[in-house]
Design an enzyme around this catalytic site. Sequence first.
Site, PDB file in Angstrom:
ATOM      1  N   SER A  12     -19.081  24.950   3.753  1.00  0.00           N
ATOM      2  CA  SER A  12     -19.199  25.944   3.110  1.00  0.00           C
ATOM      3  C   SER A  12     -18.389  27.103   3.495  1.00  0.00           C
ATOM      4  CB  SER A  12     -20.909  26.579   3.170  1.00  0.00           C
ATOM      5  OG  SER A  12     -21.295  27.687   3.055  1.00  0.00           O
ATOM      6  N   HIS A  37     -18.360  23.303  -0.954  1.00  0.00           N
ATOM      7  CA  HIS A  37     -19.622  23.899  -1.386  1.00  0.00           C
ATOM      8  C   HIS A  37     -19.444  25.513  -1.346  1.00  0.00           C
ATOM      9  CE1 HIS A  37     -24.198  23.762  -1.223  1.00  0.00           C
ATOM     10  NE2 HIS A  37     -24.088  24.678  -0.520  1.00  0.00           N
ATOM     11  N   ASP A  39     -21.293  29.044  -2.381  1.00  0.00           N
ATOM     12  CA  ASP A  39     -22.613  29.301  -2.460  1.00  0.00           C
ATOM     13  C   ASP A  39     -22.511  30.638  -3.398  1.00  0.00           C
ATOM     14  OD1 ASP A  39     -24.159  27.925  -0.395  1.00  0.00           O
ATOM     15  OD2 ASP A  39     -22.645  28.632   0.993  1.00  0.00           O
ATOM     16  N   MET A  41     -24.841  33.666  -4.764  1.00  0.00           N
ATOM     17  CA  MET A  41     -26.078  34.341  -4.540  1.00  0.00           C
ATOM     18  C   MET A  41     -26.019  35.668  -5.674  1.00  0.00           C
ATOM     19  SD  MET A  41     -26.419  34.231  -0.473  1.00  0.00           S
ATOM     20  CE  MET A  41     -25.755  32.812   0.422  1.00  0.00           C
ATOM     21  N   HIS A  71     -23.477  25.928  -5.115  1.00  0.00           N
ATOM     22  CA  HIS A  71     -25.092  26.229  -5.055  1.00  0.00           C
ATOM     23  C   HIS A  71     -25.685  27.321  -5.403  1.00  0.00           C
ATOM     24  CE1 HIS A  71     -28.250  26.508  -1.426  1.00  0.00           C
ATOM     25  NE2 HIS A  71     -28.599  26.313  -2.563  1.00  0.00           N
ATOM     26  N   MET A  73     -28.080  29.877  -5.868  1.00  0.00           N
ATOM     27  CA  MET A  73     -29.215  30.432  -5.354  1.00  0.00           C
ATOM     28  C   MET A  73     -29.504  31.749  -6.379  1.00  0.00           C
ATOM     29  SD  MET A  73     -28.380  29.992  -0.974  1.00  0.00           S
ATOM     30  CE  MET A  73     -26.833  29.744  -1.346  1.00  0.00           C
ATOM     31  N   MET A 142     -32.828  22.099   1.808  1.00  0.00           N
ATOM     32  CA  MET A 142     -32.599  23.253   2.628  1.00  0.00           C
ATOM     33  C   MET A 142     -32.906  23.071   4.035  1.00  0.00           C
ATOM     34  SD  MET A 142     -30.391  25.043   1.032  1.00  0.00           S
ATOM     35  CE  MET A 142     -30.361  26.738   2.150  1.00  0.00           C
ATOM     36  N   ASP A 176     -28.394  21.451   4.069  1.00  0.00           N
ATOM     37  CA  ASP A 176     -27.608  22.380   4.004  1.00  0.00           C
ATOM     38  C   ASP A 176     -28.513  23.575   4.793  1.00  0.00           C
ATOM     39  OD1 ASP A 176     -25.923  24.887   3.732  1.00  0.00           O
ATOM     40  OD2 ASP A 176     -26.405  24.978   1.669  1.00  0.00           O
TER      41      ASP A 176
END
Length: 225
Positions: A12, A37, A39, A41, A71, A73, A142, A176
């Site tokens: 990540s 990966h 992230d 958000m 990912h 979120m 998670m 993760d």
Amino acid sequence: MTRHLKALIGPSILNADLSKLYEESQKLLDNGADYLHLDVMDGHFVPNLTLGHPVVKCLRGKIKDAFFETHMMVSNPEQWILPMADAGVNQYTFHIEPVDNVEEVCRKVRENGMKVGVAIKPGTSVTEIEKYISISDMVLIMTVEPGFGGQKFMENQMEKVKYLRDHYPLLDIEVDGGVGPSTINCCATAGANMIVSGTAIIGSNDQASTIQLMRDAVQQAINKK
């Protein structure tokens, strides 16, 4: 042809120096990362705010061949399917918690040429995600509360991983949050084969050795099953 599980390590980049995103990402790949990966958000589903599709697209412009997993979120994952597909994302992993029609999101992700990942937070029951396994490529459990890097690994989440591995022997299961050399054996034994690790790899003095150590632990666990 019989499908076999494979140990995959996906660093990540959340904890990397984001002013050097390309250099940091390429370094991770050069040191043996199997995928990146990324992230994403939105400041709503989780309190933090990170990169979006323009940044992913710029990164794809420099890194042509690596497998990108985003990912998501975010509160409305459907909103970002087209932009992320256009940015060159390979797998679109989203949280089921804020979504009214998970099947529809899965369908749209696949229609736009990406693999489907479904994710749950620590407080969500594994049975909530089990109903979507048949229309997904991967399940993400998670092991911290999503939103910030550097949190403590939640070992009790391994019960979900073990349940999924026992019932779906060939399912790609990703973990993760707080995963590194000190917690990898726990993840591997439970049955996770896709490992997201941020702080432990990014901050390592020898990223290649750290990645290899974790891959070896997972592969050994796979070989025993």
